[in-house]
Design a protein around this motif. Structure first.
Motif, short mmCIF file in Angstrom:
data_model
loop_
_atom_site.label_atom_id
_atom_site.label_comp_id
_atom_site.label_asym_id
_atom_site.label_seq_id
_atom_site.Cartn_x
_atom_site.Cartn_y
_atom_site.Cartn_z
N ALA A 230 32.59 39.90 50.02
CA ALA A 230 33.48 40.27 49.01
C ALA A 230 33.53 39.27 47.94
O ALA A 230 32.99 39.30 46.75
CB ALA A 230 34.85 40.73 49.47
N LEU A 231 33.37 37.78 48.39
CA LEU A 231 33.74 36.85 47.75
C LEU A 231 32.15 36.06 46.53
O LEU A 231 31.58 36.14 45.44
CB LEU A 231 33.96 35.24 48.07
N VAL B 119 30.71 37.14 43.12
CA VAL B 119 29.94 36.04 42.62
C VAL B 119 28.48 36.10 41.58
O VAL B 119 28.43 36.37 40.42
CB VAL B 119 30.02 34.76 43.32
N GLU B 120 27.30 37.00 42.95
CA GLU B 120 26.63 37.68 42.32
C GLU B 120 26.95 38.08 41.39
O GLU B 120 26.41 38.10 40.14
CB GLU B 120 25.91 38.27 43.19
N SER B 121 28.29 39.01 40.49
CA SER B 121 28.64 40.20 39.93
C SER B 121 29.53 39.42 38.47
O SER B 121 29.54 39.70 37.79
CB SER B 121 28.80 41.73 39.94
N LEU B 122 29.79 38.19 38.78
CA LEU B 122 30.19 37.34 38.21
C LEU B 122 31.41 37.75 36.98
O LEU B 122 31.80 37.51 36.48
CB LEU B 122 29.32 37.59 36.30
N LEU C 97 39.80 34.68 46.27
CA LEU C 97 39.66 35.15 46.95
C LEU C 97 39.47 33.55 47.92
O LEU C 97 39.52 33.49 49.10
CB LEU C 97 38.25 35.44 47.55
N ALA C 98 38.29 32.76 47.37
CA ALA C 98 38.25 31.82 47.37
C ALA C 98 39.39 30.61 48.06
O ALA C 98 39.47 29.86 49.24
CB ALA C 98 37.17 31.05 46.64
#
Lengths: 226, 363
Positions: free
Chosen positions: A182-183, A187-190, A198-199
């Motif tokens: 999910a994290l 990030v991929e979808s900014l 999450l991080a």
């Protein structure tokens, strides 16, 4: 927190819990066997168990993906048994996680079992304790700390896995989308706010767990049952 | 068949092999004696089942076979009490729970009570203690208690007192003697300390390099010239004596050995009690005529039974005192000059200090 995030957290906890229970059930006899045997066969098995420590998780994931495919024996067997395919399912994640986290459970247990003095088991035997009784009444309580360590490391390591899940689970929300995926997705979808949440949660969780373990290891000695 | 039947062959490292074939008494304390590395502990491990014996070995206690061709009874079904040199108490259990461990696993027929064992071994103040905080002597007492509570048919003790100081050792020795008398429990007691052995044992089993050299009654074996025992520096005869009288004026006690009187330093024991005494061979000298002006108090009429045939400077002679025996170590020169022959009636001079009073109670 969005529903997708909560789903990911719930899925991760479920995966890690089931994996940990399975690991303890499978890892305990395996660790006992490894701790009592000398020779090449146990050494080879020990090496196989330790492989996930050094292999890139994607290598493991790649082979598991091939193994889980619907045209293999295991894939077909699973399909007939459950009616759904194995690859990209929660069950595939559990199998993958068990293999991936195996050394984190087996190694501390094996070390603990090797430290149990053989002469205590002999004394127990002369007092009428059968092997299973010796294990239950001596080995388990004397390696209690290592069981907690093994369970914690197995759980935490499963929470932290990424490569294997990505290869064999994909990214299906509610089915295979665990926290680390999910994290990556956020990030991929900014979506950085979500990524931070999450991080940050993963960092706090890991640090807290390891701190508790290490602090306990500094308080040595047996806990004597009165 | 009554007794412990052993026909054991157990190969070890470096050409060492334990070979023991004998019948041991099913009562009293049998000491397993020999130098280190002679296989004493190996013998106990074989009997307990902790070590595998060669095919063809037999181990039988009374009517029960533990080991014979094609049949091995596992350790936990042999009902053996084993007291190890290193106690081996369970570190995660306190003293009470260590005792309970044996109690809950023993056969229903066991009739040794917890309270009894606690009283015998003076464990009452230790029950709630962690085993880590016990002294060596306390640990061994707990280990002995735990072994007894498993209701064993045979008690094996592997140098249980080796790490204990003198006082703790004496306390444990007293306990063991008392237990052997009250429980009718046969014991095999490994030791390399001849004093301990002569104090405690009824029977003796001598091992050397894995081989059984001799076995039999302790008193008989100790007075023989042809065993390993008699060639040790501390070779000594062991006799049974009765406390006859106390002489408070001179601080002495009188013992009788088959009608002959012996004076020793004052003893705490009541008149009429039977005690074991140990007389080292080097503290006995002989003379043809009774000296009238010697400082030595104990001069006893004896007859020469056996003279060691040797070319060394010193030799051993065996002397008969009533129905018991003394050993004397004298120079070969004296033996020749006195012209000693078997059957000669002579006098043995025993240094009073040489009479070691043991706590043993052997009637």
């Amino acid at each position: 927190m969005s529903n997708a995030e909560l789903d990911a957290i719930f899925l991760t906890i479920a995966l890690a819990s089931i994996t940990t229970v399975l690991l303890l059930v499978l890892g305990t006899p395996l660790a006992w066997w490894l701790s009592r045997r000398r020779g090449s066969v146990p050494a080879l098995l020990e090496a196989v168990v330790a492989m996930p420590l050094i292999l890139p998780p994607t290598v493991l994931g790649f082979y598991l993906l091939l193994l889980f495919a619907p045209n293999t024996f295991l894939g077909r067997f699973w399909q007939e048994l459950t009616g759904s395919q194995l690859a990209f399912s929660f069950s595939a994640l559990v199998i993958g996680s068990v293999i991936y986290s195996l050394p984190f459970v087996v190694q501390p247990l094996q070390t603990a079992f090797e430290r149990i003095p053989q002469n205590l088991l002999q004394a127990a035997a002369t007092l009428g304790a059968r092997p299973v009784d010796q294990f239950r009444s001596l080995v388990l309580p004397l390696s209690r700390r290592s069981f907690i360590t093994a369970a914690s490391l197995g759980f935490a390591h499963t929470v932290g896995e990424f490569g294997v899940v990505l290869m064999i689970g994909g990214n299906i929300p509610g089915e295979t989308q665990v926290l680390s995926i999910a994290l990556y997705d956020s990030v991929e979808s900014l979506r950085f706010t979500e990524a931070h949440r999450l991080a940050g949660a993963l960092v706090v969780f890991s640090l807290a767990l390891l701190f508790l373990l290490y602090r306990r290891d500094r308080q040595r000695g047996w806990r004597v049952r009165a | 068949m009554n007794g412990l039947t052993l026909d054991i062959s157990c190969p070890g490292n470096n050409n060492f092999s334990l070979e023991v074939d004998c019948e041991l008494s099913a009562s009293g304390i049998t000491a397993v004696y020999g130098p280190s590395g002679s296989g004493k502990s190996t013998l106990l491990d074989c009997i307990a089942g902790l070590r595998q014996t060669a095919p063809g070995s037999t181990i039988r206690l009374n009517n029960e076979t533990w080991q014979d061709a094609g049949n091995t009874v596992p350790i936990w079904q042999r009902h053996i009490g084993y007291v190890f040199q290193d106690a081996r108490l369970f570190p995660h259990l306190n003293v009470q729970r260590n005792l309970d461990y044996a109690l809950t696993r023993r056969p229903r027929t066991g009739n040794i009570h917890l309270e009894q064992v606690i009283t015998w071994l003076e464990l009452n103040d230790l029950l709630s203690r962690s085993t880590e905080t016990l002294s060596a002597g306390q640990k061994q007492r707990v280990a002995i208690g735990r072994a007894l509570l498993s209701a064993p048919r045979l008690l094996l003790l592997d140098e249980p007192l080796a790490n204990l100081d003198h006082a703790a050792r004496q306390q444990c020795l007293r306990c063991l003697q008392q237990l052997s008398q009250e429980l009718q429990l046969p014991m095999l007691y490994v030791s390399h300390d001849i004093e301990e052995v002569s104090q405690l044992a009824d029977h003796l089993l001598l091992l050397e390099q894995g081989q059984l050299v001799e076995h039999g009654s302790l008193l008989a074996l100790c007075s023989r010239l042809d065993t390993r025992l008699s060639h040790e520096e501390q070779a000594a005869a062991i006799l049974t004596a009765t406390v006859a009288q106390h002489d408070t004026e001179y601080g002495l006690s009188k013992l009788t050995v088959d009608g002959h009187s012996l004076l020793v330093g004052h003893l705490p024991h009541a008149v009429g009690q039977s005690r074991r005494i140990r007389i080292p061979a080097r503290d006995v000298s002989v003379c043809r005529h009774r000296p009238s002006d010697s400082s030595i108090l104990n001069i006893l009429p004896v007859s020469v039974v056996e003279i060691e045939d040797t070319n060394t400077a010193k030799l051993l002679i065996r002397l008969c005192l009533g129905s018991q025996y003394l050993l004397a170590r004298i120079t070969r020169k004296s033996c020749v000059e006195l012209g000693l022959c078997i059957g000669d009636k002579i006098y043995a001079q025993i240094k009073s200090a040489a009479l070691l009073m043991e706590t043993s109670d052997s009637a």
